[in-house]
Design a protein around this motif. Structure first.
Motif, PDB file in Angstrom:
ATOM      1  N   ASN A   1      16.222 102.509 -57.139  1.00 46.72           N
ATOM      2  CA  ASN A   1      15.810 101.105 -57.032  1.00 46.72           C
ATOM      3  C   ASN A   1      14.743 100.851 -58.090  1.00 46.72           C
ATOM      4  O   ASN A   1      13.845 101.664 -58.279  1.00 46.72           O
ATOM      5  N   HIS A   2      14.830  99.726 -58.765  1.00 50.41           N
ATOM      6  CA  HIS A   2      13.932  99.476 -59.896  1.00 50.41           C
ATOM      7  C   HIS A   2      12.526  99.055 -59.506  1.00 50.41           C
ATOM      8  O   HIS A   2      11.632  98.993 -60.360  1.00 50.41           O
ATOM      9  N   TRP A   3      12.247  98.781 -58.219  1.00 46.81           N
ATOM     10  CA  TRP A   3      11.092  97.966 -57.881  1.00 46.81           C
ATOM     11  C   TRP A   3       9.755  98.510 -58.374  1.00 46.81           C
ATOM     12  O   TRP A   3       9.062  97.882 -59.173  1.00 46.81           O
ATOM     13  N   TRP A   4       9.331  99.681 -57.909  1.00 48.65           N
ATOM     14  CA  TRP A   4       7.936 100.068 -58.132  1.00 48.65           C
ATOM     15  C   TRP A   4       7.565 100.250 -59.605  1.00 48.65           C
ATOM     16  O   TRP A   4       6.498  99.795 -60.031  1.00 48.65           O
ATOM     17  N   PRO A   5       8.393 100.861 -60.438  1.00 47.88           N
ATOM     18  CA  PRO A   5       7.957 101.031 -61.829  1.00 47.88           C
ATOM     19  C   PRO A   5       8.087  99.773 -62.686  1.00 47.88           C
ATOM     20  O   PRO A   5       7.509  99.712 -63.778  1.00 47.88           O
ATOM     21  N   TYR A   6       8.859  98.771 -62.194  1.00 46.69           N
ATOM     22  CA  TYR A   6       9.054  97.553 -62.993  1.00 46.69           C
ATOM     23  C   TYR A   6       8.704  96.279 -62.228  1.00 46.69           C
ATOM     24  O   TYR A   6       8.437  95.244 -62.857  1.00 46.69           O
ATOM     25  N   GLU A   7       8.731  96.347 -60.910  1.00 51.18           N
ATOM     26  CA  GLU A   7       8.525  95.188 -60.042  1.00 51.18           C
ATOM     27  C   GLU A   7       9.371  94.010 -60.529  1.00 51.18           C
ATOM     28  O   GLU A   7      10.466  94.172 -61.047  1.00 51.18           O
ATOM     29  N   ASP A   8       8.845  92.784 -60.355  1.00 53.73           N
ATOM     30  CA  ASP A   8       9.590  91.592 -60.737  1.00 53.73           C
ATOM     31  C   ASP A   8       9.260  91.118 -62.148  1.00 53.73           C
ATOM     32  O   ASP A   8       9.965  90.285 -62.708  1.00 53.73           O
ATOM     33  N   SER A   9       8.192  91.672 -62.742  1.00 52.93           N
ATOM     34  CA  SER A   9       7.720  91.155 -64.023  1.00 52.93           C
ATOM     35  C   SER A   9       8.233  91.930 -65.227  1.00 52.93           C
ATOM     36  O   SER A   9       8.314  91.377 -66.327  1.00 52.93           O
ATOM     37  N   ALA A  10       8.591  93.194 -65.062  1.00 52.32           N
ATOM     38  CA  ALA A  10       8.978  94.029 -66.201  1.00 52.32           C
ATOM     39  C   ALA A  10      10.452  94.406 -66.187  1.00 52.32           C
ATOM     40  O   ALA A  10      10.901  95.162 -67.044  1.00 52.32           O
TER      41      ALA A  10
ATOM     42  N   ASP B   1       6.366 100.297 -47.740  1.00 49.77           N
ATOM     43  CA  ASP B   1       6.198 100.085 -49.180  1.00 49.77           C
ATOM     44  C   ASP B   1       5.539 101.289 -49.856  1.00 49.77           C
ATOM     45  O   ASP B   1       6.090 101.831 -50.813  1.00 49.77           O
ATOM     46  N   PRO B   2       4.350 101.732 -49.423  1.00 51.72           N
ATOM     47  CA  PRO B   2       3.801 102.967 -50.021  1.00 51.72           C
ATOM     48  C   PRO B   2       4.725 104.144 -49.723  1.00 51.72           C
ATOM     49  O   PRO B   2       5.395 104.173 -48.685  1.00 51.72           O
ATOM     50  N   ASP B   3       4.722 105.117 -50.639  1.00 51.03           N
ATOM     51  CA  ASP B   3       5.649 106.233 -50.448  1.00 51.03           C
ATOM     52  C   ASP B   3       5.067 107.575 -50.877  1.00 51.03           C
ATOM     53  O   ASP B   3       5.816 108.527 -51.069  1.00 51.03           O
ATOM     54  N   PHE B   4       3.734 107.668 -51.053  1.00 48.11           N
ATOM     55  CA  PHE B   4       3.196 108.974 -51.423  1.00 48.11           C
ATOM     56  C   PHE B   4       3.496 109.981 -50.320  1.00 48.11           C
ATOM     57  O   PHE B   4       3.691 109.633 -49.163  1.00 48.11           O
TER      58      PHE B   4
ATOM     59  N   ALA C   1      19.543 107.210 -40.470  1.00 50.31           N
ATOM     60  CA  ALA C   1      19.309 105.769 -40.351  1.00 50.31           C
ATOM     61  C   ALA C   1      17.967 105.357 -40.928  1.00 50.31           C
ATOM     62  O   ALA C   1      17.586 104.191 -40.834  1.00 50.31           O
ATOM     63  N   CYS C   2      17.238 106.311 -41.528  1.00 47.53           N
ATOM     64  CA  CYS C   2      15.958 106.038 -42.184  1.00 47.53           C
ATOM     65  C   CYS C   2      16.163 106.110 -43.696  1.00 47.53           C
ATOM     66  O   CYS C   2      16.888 106.976 -44.186  1.00 47.53           O
ATOM     67  N   PHE C   3      15.490 105.223 -44.436  1.00 49.20           N
ATOM     68  CA  PHE C   3      15.611 105.213 -45.889  1.00 49.20           C
ATOM     69  C   PHE C   3      14.235 104.971 -46.495  1.00 49.20           C
ATOM     70  O   PHE C   3      13.464 104.139 -46.012  1.00 49.20           O
ATOM     71  N   HIS C   4      13.942 105.716 -47.572  1.00 48.50           N
ATOM     72  CA  HIS C   4      12.638 105.573 -48.226  1.00 48.50           C
ATOM     73  C   HIS C   4      12.752 106.118 -49.637  1.00 48.50           C
ATOM     74  O   HIS C   4      13.778 106.703 -50.008  1.00 48.50           O
ATOM     75  N   PHE C   5      11.708 105.905 -50.431  1.00 50.03           N
ATOM     76  CA  PHE C   5      11.647 106.457 -51.784  1.00 50.03           C
ATOM     77  C   PHE C   5      10.758 107.698 -51.791  1.00 50.03           C
ATOM     78  O   PHE C   5       9.823 107.817 -50.999  1.00 50.03           O
ATOM     79  N   THR C   6      11.037 108.593 -52.739  1.00 43.01           N
ATOM     80  CA  THR C   6      10.056 109.627 -53.046  1.00 43.01           C
ATOM     81  C   THR C   6       8.812 108.947 -53.628  1.00 43.01           C
ATOM     82  O   THR C   6       8.837 107.765 -53.975  1.00 43.01           O
ATOM     83  N   TRP C   7       7.740 109.692 -53.765  1.00 39.78           N
ATOM     84  CA  TRP C   7       6.509 109.140 -54.328  1.00 39.78           C
ATOM     85  C   TRP C   7       6.824 108.522 -55.689  1.00 39.78           C
ATOM     86  O   TRP C   7       7.169 109.192 -56.646  1.00 39.78           O
ATOM     87  N   SER C   8       6.702 107.185 -55.778  1.00 41.67           N
ATOM     88  CA  SER C   8       7.181 106.443 -56.936  1.00 41.67           C
ATOM     89  C   SER C   8       6.154 106.362 -58.053  1.00 41.67           C
ATOM     90  O   SER C   8       4.948 106.491 -57.835  1.00 41.67           O
TER      91      SER C   8
ATOM     92  N   ILE D   1      14.978 106.950 -54.918  1.00 38.47           N
ATOM     93  CA  ILE D   1      13.970 107.185 -55.940  1.00 38.47           C
ATOM     94  C   ILE D   1      13.687 105.882 -56.663  1.00 38.47           C
ATOM     95  O   ILE D   1      14.558 105.014 -56.788  1.00 38.47           O
ATOM     96  N   SER D   2      12.455 105.731 -57.158  1.00 35.48           N
ATOM     97  CA  SER D   2      12.051 104.537 -57.894  1.00 35.48           C
ATOM     98  C   SER D   2      11.167 104.981 -59.057  1.00 35.48           C
ATOM     99  O   SER D   2       9.940 104.916 -58.978  1.00 35.48           O
ATOM    100  N   TYR D   3      11.838 105.448 -60.120  1.00 34.18           N
ATOM    101  CA  TYR D   3      11.159 105.958 -61.309  1.00 34.18           C
ATOM    102  C   TYR D   3      11.654 105.236 -62.557  1.00 34.18           C
ATOM    103  O   TYR D   3      12.754 104.666 -62.566  1.00 34.18           O
ATOM    104  N   ARG D   4      10.852 105.312 -63.623  1.00 32.91           N
ATOM    105  CA  ARG D   4      11.313 104.911 -64.953  1.00 32.91           C
ATOM    106  C   ARG D   4      12.155 106.075 -65.489  1.00 32.91           C
ATOM    107  O   ARG D   4      11.651 106.957 -66.193  1.00 32.91           O
ATOM    108  N   LEU D   5      13.409 106.080 -65.147  1.00 35.18           N
ATOM    109  CA  LEU D   5      14.253 107.247 -65.393  1.00 35.18           C
ATOM    110  C   LEU D   5      14.337 107.638 -66.871  1.00 35.18           C
ATOM    111  O   LEU D   5      14.282 108.833 -67.186  1.00 35.18           O
ATOM    112  N   PRO D   6      14.469 106.685 -67.805  1.00 35.89           N
ATOM    113  CA  PRO D   6      14.564 107.110 -69.208  1.00 35.89           C
ATOM    114  C   PRO D   6      13.289 107.753 -69.746  1.00 35.89           C
ATOM    115  O   PRO D   6      13.337 108.438 -70.777  1.00 35.89           O
TER     116      PRO D   6
END
Length: 656
Positions: A233-242, A456-459, A478-485, A523-528
């Protein structure tokens, strides 16, 4: 726990006071194997009849309670309380466990001796805002009772002492600011309450019952939810602005290389063609997309000039599924829809509440049309359904098909109906339940969606706190979350904007990734931009999850072998979870040594076959050993040699 309480026209009555049985109980066997027992009661004044409905399930301790109330009089009756759960606990010492909750602080534990009157309640209009709709009572002999309200709005449990030391427990939908005007002949139904009691094993044993029951009888299942896919998911490293088309495509390319199976476009895709439309903090109301929620037909074409379908096609061409975010209930006051469809918004006392009232059939049709467009035109395989506001008592407009006092009740019934309609027509689409992170985690939405986003936090320490708590009510799948983003800016709630450090030891990287492989894996990372070493290891871990771990996550009973850790450093400094497959032929042990912890921990395993011998193999290689099931249960397994902030995955298999 088979009683009920109803308050109407100011009279509070239970099945033991003010109601009498009308006819013998009837029993119906259901297609899923459950058995539904219905007892009918009539109020002494003849105004109401109540059907008390109890559902039991084969090979399960979980019981469902609900009631149906019908106005049998020739006048309108005002109903203000419906408790399908009512029972008496014998005199004994009890410990009450429950969880407080707010954004970023979900599943904060409370454990108190049951004394005096105790009320657990949420009145924010979202089931997990304030408290989670679940509790467990443990007695001094090891027995436990756990219960959950299957409702996404306001709910309540009351614990009231009786003469002689016993306790009355009642619960259901909260009666705060609620009233339903029942016309002659009209029927309404309470929200369901689920409970289970076991004589030994404590809350962990009851949680296993809830997990098994959820998989067999409650959750909607499709191919994707059974697979428990790896999602980006793109959210945390880019949010809505990037986020933009180029950035999303670059991440899709890398996701395919890593073995990711779903790529989700989160908030930032819709809105006006304005360069600042998705920078909602600090910009004017003319371009703030939060105020324009509801205009899901609009795309920010400056950011996404090729449109959303082209991104979906790009993801599919890479062999992955496409996901998209939508806050379908929210309605901004600057949206075109708000102006052009004045019959849709929820109002209270003339003020907009910021959402579409789904108690209105026209609103449900509109919302279905929006979601259908995402599925048909954008080819979405996964929809992230968010909700970021507190409706409190809800809408009191009287032109929506509901009354002034039951707007929130009808909204959630309408939301469930909407989700059922989507699933019926598009059964293969995965529906993710999100609400400011984890502020609407309940068995009501678990009945209609495929996975609940935890916070929202995922550390890592926070995630372990969440998983430990959420899995008391929900199966891990039935639970879903991101690794520490990675995050675009620093958030105090997430401690560090980039947990992946240069020269980071492999065990620390594995620790933060594996913690989220306990449940639905996102996961929610800047993969490249991942360092080569991190990308290589992430690919290996994703491969291991797909090949080995997710079968356990999707099917096994899960037991907690340690106490809950707390995000602020309190709680248990080791976390360990044991996944045991049906028949105890196989098991998987996932252990985490946290910072500032003792160097070793002996874990007593549960759920294994004491008469069998088990081969134990470290997933990372290096050692195997053999132990009897009896020894693992009674003496335990010693874990030592782990660094701080390290993890271990052990695979157990019965010897032939």
């Amino acid at each position: 726990m088979n009683g009920f309480v109803v308050t109407y026209d100011g009279k509070c009555r239970s099945n033991e006071d003010g109601f009498s049985k009308r006819q013998p109980a009837s029993i119906q066997e259901q297609a899923d194997g459950s058995s539904v027992r219905t007892e009918s009661f009539a109020s002494d004044d003849g105004a109401l009849s109540v059907d008390s409905v109890t559902a039991t399930y084969p090979d399960s301790a979980v019981i469902q309670r609900r009631i149906r109330v019908t106005n049998r009089s020739a006048r309108t009756v005002r109903v203000t309380r419906l408790d399908p759960l009512c029972g008496v606990l014998p005199k004994m010492e009890y410990t009450l466990d429950y969880f407080e909750s707010t954004n970023g602080q979900e599943f904060s534990p409370k454990s108190v001796p049951l004394a005096g009157t105790k009320v657990l309640e949420t009145t924010a209009g979202r089931s997990s805002k304030g408290m989670h709709p679940w509790f467990a009572l443990s007695d001094v002999h090891g027995g436990a009772l756990a219960a959950a309200v299957a409702w996404s709005g306001n709910w309540i449990f009351r614990f009231e002492p009786l003469d002689g030391g016993a306790y009355r427990v009642t619960g259901g939908m909260s009666d705060w600011a609620f009233a339903k005007e029942l016309r002659p002949g009209e029927t309404m139904e309470s929200v369901p309450v689920l409970y289970a009691a076991l004589p030994e094993g404590g809350p962990d044993a009851v949680s296993v019952e809830f997990g098994r029951w959820g998989l067999r009888f409650w959750y909607p299942r499709n191919e994707m939810s059974r697979r428990v896919p790896v999602a980006w998911n793109h959210w945390w490293p880019y949010e809505d602005s990037a986020i933009n088309e180029e950035v999303f495509r670059a991440n899709v390319d890398k996701a395919a290389e890593l073995g990711v199976e779903v790529c989700t476009l989160d908030a930032g895709w819709f809105g006006e063609p304005d360069p600042h439309c998705n920078d909602h903090l600090g910009w004017s109301e003319n371009v703030d997309w939060v105020l324009k929620r509801g205009d899901w037909h609009k795309i920010n074409t400056l950011r996404f000039p090729s449109g959303i379908r082209s991104l979906s096609d790009y993801v599919h061409a890479k062999g992955m599924k496409f996901g998209i975010w939508c806050e379908i209930e929210a309605l901004g006051v600057k949206s075109d829809v708000y102006v052009e469809r004045p019959e849709l918004p929820a109002f209270r006392d003339g003020t907009s509440l910021g959402y579409v009232c789904l108690g209105n059939p026209d609103a449900r049709d509109w919302a279905f049309g929006v979601l259908e467009r995402l599925i048909v035109e954008y080819k979405a395989d996964w929809i992230k359904l968010d909700f970021n506001l507190d409706p409190r008592a809800g809408c009191n407009r009287t032109d929506h098909g509901h009354g002034a006092g039951d707007g929130l009740y009808e909204h959630y019934l309408g939301y469930y109906e909407l989700l059922e309609r989507v699933r019926a027509k598009y059964p293969d689409v995965y529906l993710e339940n999100c609400s400011s992170g984890g502020l609407r985690i309940d068995l009501g939405l678990a009945r209609h969606t495929h996975g609940a986003f935890l916070s929202d936090p995922d550390f890592t320490r926070h995630h372990l706190q969440l998983f430990w708590g959420a899995s008391l009510m929900l199966h891990p799948s039935a639970c879903f979350h991101f690794t520490w983003s990675q995050t675009i800016v620093h958030y105090d709630s997430n401690l560090d904007k980039d947990p992946i450090k240069p020269g980071m030891p492999r065990h620390k990287f594995d620790y933060l990734i594996r913690a989220n492989m306990l449940n639905g894996f996102g996961i929610s990372y800047r993969l490249p931009e991942l360092p080569d070493w991190a990308a290589r290891r992430l690919r290996e871990l994703i491969g291991f999850y797909k090949e080995t771990m997710r079968r356990f996550v999707g099917e096994a009973d899960m037991h907690r072998l340690t106490g809950q850790t707390i995000r602020d450093g309190r709680g248990d400094s080791w976390n360990a979870f044991l996944y045991v497959m049906d028949g105890a032929e196989e098991a998987m042990l996932c252990a985490f040594r946290l910072a500032d912890s003792e160097p070793e921990r002996r874990l007593r395993l549960v759920g294994l076959d004491p008469s069998a011998a088990y081969e134990i193999r470290a997933a990372d290689g290096g050692w195997t050993q053999e132990e009897s099931g009896a020894a693992l249960i009674e003496e335990g397994l010693l874990l030592s040699g782990l660094e701080e902030e390290a993890s271990e995955v052990l695979l157990l298999r019965k010897k032939a």
